[in-house]
Design a protein around this motif. Sequence first.
Motif, PDB file in Angstrom:
ATOM      1  N   GLY A  73      -5.905  24.584  16.338  1.00  0.00           N
ATOM      2  CA  GLY A  73      -4.509  24.979  16.458  1.00  0.00           C
ATOM      3  C   GLY A  73      -4.349  26.117  17.449  1.00  0.00           C
ATOM      4  O   GLY A  73      -5.309  26.560  18.101  1.00  0.00           O
ATOM      5  N   ALA A  74      -3.126  26.606  17.560  1.00  0.00           N
ATOM      6  CA  ALA A  74      -2.819  27.636  18.548  1.00  0.00           C
ATOM      7  C   ALA A  74      -3.604  28.921  18.326  1.00  0.00           C
ATOM      8  O   ALA A  74      -3.807  29.711  19.246  1.00  0.00           O
ATOM      9  CB  ALA A  74      -1.319  27.932  18.524  1.00  0.00           C
ATOM     10  N   ALA A 109      -5.158  25.988  11.347  1.00  0.00           N
ATOM     11  CA  ALA A 109      -5.131  27.269  10.626  1.00  0.00           C
ATOM     12  C   ALA A 109      -4.068  28.219  11.146  1.00  0.00           C
ATOM     13  O   ALA A 109      -4.197  29.421  11.002  1.00  0.00           O
ATOM     14  CB  ALA A 109      -6.514  27.928  10.726  1.00  0.00           C
ATOM     15  N   GLY A 110      -3.012  27.699  11.760  1.00  0.00           N
ATOM     16  CA  GLY A 110      -1.982  28.564  12.317  1.00  0.00           C
ATOM     17  C   GLY A 110      -1.048  29.121  11.254  1.00  0.00           C
ATOM     18  O   GLY A 110      -1.388  30.045  10.525  1.00  0.00           O
ATOM     19  N   GLU A 111       0.159  28.554  11.159  1.00  0.00           N
ATOM     20  CA  GLU A 111       1.128  29.025  10.171  1.00  0.00           C
ATOM     21  C   GLU A 111       0.736  28.619   8.760  1.00  0.00           C
ATOM     22  O   GLU A 111       1.003  29.329   7.808  1.00  0.00           O
ATOM     23  CB  GLU A 111       2.520  28.489  10.505  1.00  0.00           C
ATOM     24  CG  GLU A 111       3.177  29.188  11.677  1.00  0.00           C
ATOM     25  CD  GLU A 111       3.377  30.675  11.394  1.00  0.00           C
ATOM     26  OE1 GLU A 111       4.076  31.019  10.415  1.00  0.00           O
ATOM     27  OE2 GLU A 111       2.844  31.499  12.149  1.00  0.00           O
ATOM     28  N   ASP A 129      -3.778  24.601  21.921  1.00  0.00           N
ATOM     29  CA  ASP A 129      -2.592  24.033  21.282  1.00  0.00           C
ATOM     30  C   ASP A 129      -2.389  22.560  21.620  1.00  0.00           C
ATOM     31  O   ASP A 129      -1.423  21.938  21.168  1.00  0.00           O
ATOM     32  CB  ASP A 129      -1.343  24.833  21.654  1.00  0.00           C
ATOM     33  CG  ASP A 129      -1.044  24.808  23.154  1.00  0.00           C
ATOM     34  OD1 ASP A 129      -1.820  24.205  23.918  1.00  0.00           O
ATOM     35  OD2 ASP A 129      -0.026  25.404  23.552  1.00  0.00           O
ATOM     36  N   ALA A 130      -3.319  21.972  22.394  1.00  0.00           N
ATOM     37  CA  ALA A 130      -3.236  20.539  22.717  1.00  0.00           C
ATOM     38  C   ALA A 130      -4.022  19.685  21.732  1.00  0.00           C
ATOM     39  O   ALA A 130      -4.083  18.467  21.891  1.00  0.00           O
ATOM     40  CB  ALA A 130      -3.742  20.293  24.133  1.00  0.00           C
ATOM     41  N   ASN A 187      -5.112  14.945  10.948  1.00  0.00           N
ATOM     42  CA  ASN A 187      -5.944  13.770  11.210  1.00  0.00           C
ATOM     43  C   ASN A 187      -6.085  13.545  12.715  1.00  0.00           C
ATOM     44  O   ASN A 187      -7.173  13.233  13.217  1.00  0.00           O
ATOM     45  CB  ASN A 187      -5.338  12.529  10.558  1.00  0.00           C
ATOM     46  CG  ASN A 187      -5.590  12.467   9.071  1.00  0.00           C
ATOM     47  OD1 ASN A 187      -6.371  13.245   8.531  1.00  0.00           O
ATOM     48  ND2 ASN A 187      -4.925  11.551   8.395  1.00  0.00           N
ATOM     49  N   LEU A 188      -4.986  13.692  13.447  1.00  0.00           N
ATOM     50  CA  LEU A 188      -5.055  13.533  14.897  1.00  0.00           C
ATOM     51  C   LEU A 188      -5.902  14.637  15.522  1.00  0.00           C
ATOM     52  O   LEU A 188      -6.640  14.393  16.479  1.00  0.00           O
ATOM     53  CB  LEU A 188      -3.650  13.533  15.495  1.00  0.00           C
ATOM     54  CG  LEU A 188      -2.791  12.326  15.143  1.00  0.00           C
ATOM     55  CD1 LEU A 188      -1.424  12.422  15.830  1.00  0.00           C
ATOM     56  CD2 LEU A 188      -3.466  11.015  15.524  1.00  0.00           C
ATOM     57  N   ALA A 189      -5.800  15.858  14.996  1.00  0.00           N
ATOM     58  CA  ALA A 189      -6.641  16.942  15.494  1.00  0.00           C
ATOM     59  C   ALA A 189      -8.118  16.590  15.319  1.00  0.00           C
ATOM     60  O   ALA A 189      -8.951  16.881  16.184  1.00  0.00           O
ATOM     61  CB  ALA A 189      -6.318  18.239  14.754  1.00  0.00           C
ATOM     62  N   THR A 190      -8.442  15.924  14.217  1.00  0.00           N
ATOM     63  CA  THR A 190      -9.821  15.506  13.963  1.00  0.00           C
ATOM     64  C   THR A 190     -10.261  14.457  14.974  1.00  0.00           C
ATOM     65  O   THR A 190     -11.378  14.516  15.503  1.00  0.00           O
ATOM     66  CB  THR A 190      -9.945  14.972  12.528  1.00  0.00           C
ATOM     67  OG1 THR A 190      -9.494  15.984  11.614  1.00  0.00           O
ATOM     68  CG2 THR A 190     -11.384  14.613  12.198  1.00  0.00           C
ATOM     69  N   LEU A 191      -9.387  13.483  15.252  1.00  0.00           N
ATOM     70  CA  LEU A 191      -9.704  12.493  16.284  1.00  0.00           C
ATOM     71  C   LEU A 191      -9.921  13.169  17.632  1.00  0.00           C
ATOM     72  O   LEU A 191     -10.831  12.816  18.385  1.00  0.00           O
ATOM     73  CB  LEU A 191      -8.568  11.471  16.405  1.00  0.00           C
ATOM     74  CG  LEU A 191      -8.439  10.416  15.312  1.00  0.00           C
ATOM     75  CD1 LEU A 191      -7.263   9.495  15.627  1.00  0.00           C
ATOM     76  CD2 LEU A 191      -9.714   9.608  15.160  1.00  0.00           C
TER      77      LEU A 191
END
Length: 402
Positions: A339-340, A222-224, A373-374, A199-203
């Motif tokens: 993601g990373a 989509a990392g691990e 990765d941020a 959710n934070l990644a979406t924000l």
Amino acid sequence: MAKPPATPPTATPTMLRRVNAGKVLGVLTRARVMTGTGLIEATGLTRATVHAVCNDLISMGWVVELDPGRTSVGRPSRRFEYNNQAGYVLGIDIGAAKTTVLVSDLRGETVAKAGRSAAGVKTPAERTEIVHETVLEALASAEVSNAQVLVAGVGVAAPVDRDGNILVDDEFWRRFDADLAKRLTELHGWPVLLENDANLATLGEHWRGEARNVDDLVVLLAGERFGSGLMDSGRLLHGSRGGAGEMVFLKLIEGVGDTHGIARIAREDGTAAVADPAVVTSLRKLADGGEVTAEQVFSAAADGDEVALGILQDIAARTARVVATLGILFNPELVVLGGAVAEAAAALLPDLEKHLAGYTSTPPRVAVSSLGDAIVSVGAVRHALNYVEQHALDLELGCRPS
């Protein structure tokens, strides 16, 4: 017997004052300088209300009034500027392998960044200590005290409901102190806002990434493992218990079967190829103790290694099924791979889009995140800033304008 509809809360003067302050601050944080007239037009508030709110915010330290400058005719307009150094916020990403902390001013500009590996961490107490130490490092680098921090947004890989409550029986959360937010507040003094990492990644994407001006959005970490954040008409979707966007349903999807992400599949398939003596691949030269990293698989594919290219083609086909399912269920305009692994995942897009077109007649646009990765910590900063704008009248500033 059906329950009567809930009575909406009565708008009190205190509530209206808080809402109006949030509107004014929301405009000022996105503009350098605004006149009173500009704020009236942007907020829809009356002139008297705008000036009353600005006077309140000036007295509290949130806003600075600038010299109106010279004017040839009439009374000069008052000019206001947001005091972006009235305090600071933190954006914290507590990942399985690493904790990242951003210190940001109130315009969202990064002042300092720190990260620490969580490798070898075995107990919840040890993981909390890693978070604490990373915070101390970031604050020291920024030369910011705990008293100057207004709030911290914190991302965790677990379902979180609208009120910031964690689904405590989630497998990932068992690795943490159940009172993590309370513990961080005790150690540092500032409030902690827990939220799901996707959710934070979406924000973050909506604010500073590929999804600016896109309000119907899915961000796929989509990392691990796969995790998704969902935004509909600019609003995050949580579900009744914070489970919206959880990807356990992938176990039911033919051709997918689990929640393993791109990095994990690349690593496992690359390691399996190296272990087979009949397979000819340059990955064998790169393997350390027989194990191949996802980065090595992407690198070998870029150099034309047939085995690595085959692995990426399989990953693209599998990821296309995931994206197609999300596209059919939620009909987003855009799906962002984050993601990373995002930067390397750009190599998957041609094959992914080819497969995607075969699954649906109206596939969403697909992009890879530029936030690297941020992505979660940037979104955590945005989450914290939203809180500041909404609760400015309740917060005690640690910094005052000079």
